[in-house]
Scaffold this motif. Sequence first.
Motif: not given
Length: 808
Positions: A591-594, A779-780, A786-787
């Motif tokens: 999973r890539l979160v950008l 914070n939500l 993360f990261p």
Amino acid sequence: MYRAKLSVRNLVEFILREGDIDAGSGRGGDPDAMQEGARIHRKIQNSQPVYYKAEVPVSGTFKSFVPAQKLGIKDSNLAFETEIEVEGRMDGLCINDGKILIDEIKSMYVNLERVKEPVKVHLAQAKSYAYMYLLKVNSGQEDLPATDRAYIRMTYVNIETEEIKYFNSEWSFDELEDWFTGIIDEYAKWVAFEGLHRDERNACLKMLDFPFPYRVGQNDLVKGVYRTIMRKKKIFIEAPTGVGKTVSTLYPAVRAMGEGLSGKIFYLTAKTIARTVAEQTCSIFKEKNARLISTTITAKDKICIFDRAECNPSACERAKGHYDRINEAVFDILLNEECITRPVIAKYAEKHNVCPFEMSLDISLWSDIVICDYNYAFDPEAHLKRFFDGVGDDYIFLIDEAHNLPARAREMYSAVLVKEDFLEVRRLINKKEFGYEGKRLAARLEAVNKELLELKRETEGMLILPDAEDLNKKLMSLTSAFDDLLDEYKNFEGRDLALDLYFNVYHFINMYELLSDKYMIYADFRDNGDFVFHLACMDPSYNLRKYLDKGRSAVFFSATLLPVNYYKEQLGGSADDYAVYAPSPFDPAKRLVLVGLDVTTKYTRRNISEYEKIAAYINEVAAAKKGNYMVFFPSYKFMTDVQEAIKKVLPEDVTLKVQGSGMDEEEREEFLSAFAEGGEKTVIGFCVMGGIFAEGIDLTGERLIGAVVVGTGLPQVCREQELYKDYFDEKNGRGFDYAYLYNGMNKVLQSAGRVIRTTEDTGVIVLLDERFEKDEYKNLFPREWFPYEKVTKATIGKRLDEFWKKFG
């Protein structure tokens, strides 16, 4: 021996119910329609002679034997013994000149001229009291000589006029005994069925194993739910997609049921897909030999055989005589089915010619698991009164998609009146020849209109009020006039319009009874000039807690329950309730979160340049790998503006699908069908955050490989949101968070959660707004994000290429 305990009223209303469904009738026949009924009862009782005793308790225990064949057990000579304890309270007992008279008082708003004889179940209550009291007398439990008869007086009183009408009858002991024994024998088969099923169910559930190999953290989740139920607590679970929330909560609940900790489980959810998963889980338990009766309650307008539900005998043949047939229909389905879903209910309802919706409500009384919408447990008007109007029981509440409940609850417990509606109905009534009832109703509609007119003259933009006592009194007076007219005139042009206002007024009165410091009362104007009076629930926690306290335990779960303390507070939790996070079973590397930091969706900075920048981002995401993507926007307007911008850069081999406003079921299915595995073209779906495609859909594998979330999802600034903000600013200083931030970020999390639904999935999540880098937003973020990585329009393409080369 199987035992049961119930009131006289519940017994006779269940066994002797008869006649039609008629939702269009007034509520005049309800003796408990208003609190005034109790006052009238006391007034009548206090006016009686000295030998009149008020509120006299009476009870008895009665045995009956039920042949096994009645319970569907063939080729058996067995009979099951039952013992039924019945109790009640006589409104009045008169003993004079050796005669015993039972007085049964029924208060109502209906015109007594239309009461030609006692209502059957009302008289049945009095006959039951008479029989049980004669038993006491004739067995020497009362200091009276034995007697072979009793006298019954049915006292009907109009609450408004205090007019009284009597019906007198005389009954021999033998008549009463034969009649009452028949009722007990009929109820005994239900008691025996329930007891036999409970024994078989509990024996099976004690042997039931978890139906799948445990995923990471799932065993701990199951144990945590079981401990919560055992300790009579609440638990709040944030469980990411793939954890198996449904089976992980239902399994410990049914095991607790097998141990005798609970007799009924309510699986509550607002989404059809969640109900379907719950049904499938119950079917899996059945395959493992669990004897569980599960029933799904489907909304009336969806399960009705007509396009529009008209619940009266003139419009629906199933409504006519429904109550004459319903008990046989329910017993038939209980003897032959266990997983009672919508199609199963429809089949048996057609067989017995009864209303499928009302049938589902009756089946729920005998079910182990009830799968339904939140409102059947928590709505003051739609809740299942057979469960939640009393002191409660050992129910277990499993509340799926619990992040939806705060907003739903605020809506349930709020009410709105529109001044113009009263004028419209008054004009309608004045046009018709309704006689006395019409003149009376028109006068009371005008009285309410005048009250609202005075408030309207005081309102400049918005008017906040401390209470609405004067208005509420006029509304209560209006309802009795409505009752009389609707009872007298069953069919007239415009009746639906009158009924809409009638039910709206009743809703307001019911909500006003809940008024507390959790509410705000205000009046304002709609854009079209209509004057609107609001009774707005700001904090639903107290009202929810009243229903939750009627059960043993509650389990709240969702993939997006952040921050958990906010949901604890809003959903009626307490400091000592549990909160857990279930770890995601997915490989975080897939999973890539950008987060795109050089773009914003702030209202003050919305312009063509920003729309083009967002379009460029979307194009970069889609260009990195052929596949299916969804893009979620904060509003239809914003989506349309970006749609215009992306047309300039979108390649011809990319298909753009755009969510429409008010899409029907067929249009939704057509939209989702474009997201197929192995398609020849890239498909991009433009959707709205918080809309029909932002939660409750399950596109696994290559059906969806990327989600782009445009903006923080904050609600638009409006009067309602600002009042909500001001309320919590004063209460705890967190007004912006409660009114905007948590609501918006929940939409973001739900939208992003459409991608990566199974352990085999790989996908990207792109968040576009510079505000995502602020602490209050970060914070939500859920732990599994993360990261995350920061990108710009210039760097996102390279990072996506690296990711897909590794996993694509």
